[in-house]
Design a protein around this motif. Structure first.
Motif, mmCIF file in Angstrom:
data_model
loop_
_atom_site.group_PDB
_atom_site.id
_atom_site.type_symbol
_atom_site.label_atom_id
_atom_site.label_comp_id
_atom_site.label_asym_id
_atom_site.label_seq_id
_atom_site.Cartn_x
_atom_site.Cartn_y
_atom_site.Cartn_z
ATOM 1 N N TYR A 76 0.870 -1.161 0.084
ATOM 2 C CA TYR A 76 -0.021 -0.052 -0.083
ATOM 3 C C TYR A 76 0.916 1.138 0.025
ATOM 4 N N VAL A 77 2.057 1.445 0.745
ATOM 5 C CA VAL A 77 2.740 2.351 0.836
ATOM 6 C C VAL A 77 3.651 2.593 -0.547
ATOM 7 N N VAL A 78 3.901 1.618 -1.220
ATOM 8 C CA VAL A 78 4.495 1.909 -2.329
ATOM 9 C C VAL A 78 3.611 2.205 -3.453
ATOM 10 N N ASP A 79 2.480 1.612 -3.391
ATOM 11 C CA ASP A 79 1.283 1.998 -4.332
ATOM 12 C C ASP A 79 0.912 3.556 -4.249
ATOM 13 N N SER A 80 0.974 4.072 -2.873
ATOM 14 C CA SER A 80 0.574 5.309 -2.911
ATOM 15 C C SER A 80 1.655 6.069 -3.244
ATOM 16 N N LEU A 81 3.095 5.762 -2.838
ATOM 17 C CA LEU A 81 4.260 6.622 -3.183
ATOM 18 C C LEU A 81 4.171 6.710 -4.698
ATOM 19 N N GLY A 82 3.987 5.656 -5.490
ATOM 20 C CA GLY A 82 4.170 5.466 -6.823
ATOM 21 C C GLY A 82 3.223 6.491 -7.716
ATOM 22 N N ARG A 83 1.802 6.304 -7.177
ATOM 23 C CA ARG A 83 0.905 7.386 -7.578
ATOM 24 C C ARG A 83 1.474 8.756 -7.479
ATOM 25 N N TYR A 84 1.793 9.117 -6.463
ATOM 26 C CA TYR A 84 2.178 10.559 -5.862
ATOM 27 C C TYR A 84 3.525 11.030 -6.824
ATOM 28 N N LEU A 85 4.026 10.058 -6.916
ATOM 29 C CA LEU A 85 5.461 10.677 -7.865
ATOM 30 C C LEU A 85 5.238 10.952 -8.980
ATOM 31 N N ILE A 86 4.379 9.942 -9.698
ATOM 32 C CA ILE A 86 4.041 10.127 -11.000
ATOM 33 C C ILE A 86 3.441 11.627 -11.131
ATOM 34 N N ALA A 87 2.276 11.561 -10.203
ATOM 35 C CA ALA A 87 1.483 12.868 -10.236
ATOM 36 C C ALA A 87 2.303 14.065 -10.210
ATOM 37 N N ILE A 88 3.308 13.977 -9.181
ATOM 38 C CA ILE A 88 4.261 15.263 -8.921
ATOM 39 C C ILE A 88 5.037 15.556 -10.386
ATOM 40 N N PHE A 89 5.537 14.523 -10.854
ATOM 41 C CA PHE A 89 6.234 14.508 -12.001
ATOM 42 C C PHE A 89 5.582 15.322 -13.196
ATOM 43 N N ILE A 90 4.387 14.620 -13.453
ATOM 44 C CA ILE A 90 3.599 15.253 -14.330
ATOM 45 C C ILE A 90 3.284 16.487 -14.086
ATOM 46 N N GLY A 91 2.567 16.730 -13.204
ATOM 47 C CA GLY A 91 1.912 18.196 -12.455
ATOM 48 C C GLY A 91 3.185 19.382 -12.671
ATOM 49 N N THR A 92 4.177 18.961 -12.174
ATOM 50 C CA THR A 92 5.175 19.833 -12.158
ATOM 51 C C THR A 92 5.563 20.362 -13.447
ATOM 52 N N SER A 93 5.934 19.195 -14.573
ATOM 53 C CA SER A 93 6.163 19.669 -15.818
ATOM 54 C C SER A 93 5.126 20.431 -16.359
ATOM 55 N N VAL A 94 3.966 20.133 -16.279
ATOM 56 C CA VAL A 94 3.004 20.793 -17.007
ATOM 57 C C VAL A 94 2.805 22.503 -16.429
ATOM 58 N N GLY A 95 2.973 22.345 -15.229
ATOM 59 C CA GLY A 95 2.969 23.618 -14.403
ATOM 60 C C GLY A 95 4.002 24.595 -14.830
ATOM 61 N N ILE A 96 5.272 24.062 -14.822
ATOM 62 C CA ILE A 96 6.440 24.849 -15.046
ATOM 63 C C ILE A 96 6.378 25.278 -16.661
ATOM 64 N N GLY A 97 5.959 24.469 -17.683
ATOM 65 C CA GLY A 97 5.992 24.644 -19.087
ATOM 66 C C GLY A 97 4.829 25.547 -19.086
ATOM 67 N N LEU A 98 3.487 25.542 -18.700
ATOM 68 C CA LEU A 98 2.423 26.340 -18.790
ATOM 69 C C LEU A 98 3.040 27.749 -18.375
#
Lengths: 278, 113
Positions: A76-98
């Protein structure tokens, strides 16, 4: 002549002087935690409620060990962390780009600014029913929700950072023959970095809290699911284990990644003082 | 060399490396455990879909059932034992890696050991 002025009172250290301030702080923190746990354990027989309503710290500890032995908690901890890291990466990339695009292009900023303000004002929970209709329950909804939450603080702060770069710095670089890309990478981005980091930190915090909320609604694994499932299966000790894990994971992320990153960006430019200096 | 050592002084770097070492150690340990479980059961020859009885270290919960349902066709649950059919080699190795699985034993098409 004898000096009769009163000597200033010396502050007595609580712990022996050979201990560093950091150790003293850690020990005092541990003492506080111990007192809290002791009070919690003592209060259980005094309150006299069943374990379902008010589990003791010992029951929570047993539940923690049980969840590890059953192989549930690590997954469960690994699943949560995985979701979080993927979202952080995409969100940060999109946010910085825009943010860079809208910050560097004033006209685009004027066109899309009101729309972005409008979307930012819509609280993420309001999107969930619609997201569920579009993507169903599962990973996609959680990802889209977290990316949505992450994008706006990063976007706004990046845009702000880019727009507040002193024009004199850009002019100075241009007068020395710097190209557009050199101005961007050597002047604008470093100057906007503290703002970008502030947006990242705010977004990362919001996204982590929302991760737990999203997992309660749309996942079958993860810390949020554990918290929710614990109550529905009448095992509230598991819920508390989930809550403790949530806090611990955030503390680790903050201490091991976010704080050092802050030191390397925001504090380096002296926009804020480090915790040690306060 | 001194540059690499200087990099190790950064908290995110040494913490990530420590995590990586722990994850790799865990991965190696579960791989060794899986090999041992399959060798004991005589299932390490990779001869295609297998019929097995999986014995868990505890009474299974929804979480364990879902993991095992992904591995094969679940036909019987009795106490800590779960009978699975048509388990592929990869799935067999995957479930053998789970530390909460105590034992895996082969059975024939009629479900007899």
């Amino acid at each position: 002549m004898t000096d009769i002025s009163p000597t200033p009172p010396q502050s007595t250290p609580i712990l022996p002087t050979f201990m560093t301030r950091r150790r003293e702080r850690a020990l005092l923190g541990a003492l506080g935690l111990f007192l809290f746990l002791a009070a919690w354990q003592i209060s259980v027989p005094l309150i006299g409620m069943s374990e379902y309503f008010y589990p003791s710290p010992i029951a929570v500890y047993h539940s923690f060990v049980d969840l590890i032995q059953r192989g549930i908690l690590p997954v469960y901890v690994v699943d949560s962390l995985g979701r979080y890291l993927i979202a952080i990466f995409i969100g940060t990339s999109v946010g910085i780009g825009l943010g860079l695009f809208l910050g560097l292009n004033r006209r685009a900023g004027r066109i899309f600014g009101p729309l972005i303000s409008f979307l930012y004002a819509i609280v993420e929970a309001a999107w969930i029913p619609l997201f569920v209709v579009w993507w169903g329950y599962g990973f996609k909804v959680i990802l889209v929700l977290l990316v949505y939450i992450m994008v706006f603080p990063v976007l706004y702060n990046t845009m702000l950072g880019v727009r507040t770069v002193p024009q004199i710095l850009i002019n100075a670089a241009r007068s020395m023959g710097a190209s557009r890309s050199q101005v961007l990478f050597h002047v604008v981005l470093p100057a906007a970095l503290p703002n970008m980091y502030t947006g990242f930190r705010v977004g990362a915090g919001f996204a982590f809290r929302s991760l737990i909320f999203a997992e309660m609604l749309a996942a079958k694994t993860g810390i949020g699911y554990l918290i929710y499932e614990g109550v529905s299966s009448q095992n509230t000790a598991r819920t508390i284990v989930g809550m403790i894990c949530m806090g611990l994971v955030w503390l680790i992320i903050d201490a091991m990644y976010l704080r050092p990153l802050e030191t390397a960006t925001v504090e380096r430019w002296r926009l804020v003082k480090s915790g040690e200096e306060k | 060399m001194s540059g690499t050592l200087a990099l190790l002084r950064h908290r995110p770097v040494w913490f990530s490396l420590t995590l990586l070492v722990l994850v790799i150690s865990f991965w190696l340990w579960t791989a060794a455990e899986a090999t041992e479980k399959l060798r004991t059961a005589g299932l390490n020859d990779g001869t295609g879909a297998a019929q097995v009885v999986v014995t868990l270290a505890m009474v299974p919960e929804k979480f364990h059932m879902e993991v095992l349902q992904d591995a094969g066709r679940m036909v019987l649950v009795e106490g800590r034992q779960i009978e699975l059919r048509d388990v592929s080699d990869d799935a067999l190795r995957s479930i053998a890696r789970r530390y909460w699985i105590a034992e895996i034993a082969p059975i024939d098409a009629e479900g007899k050991p």
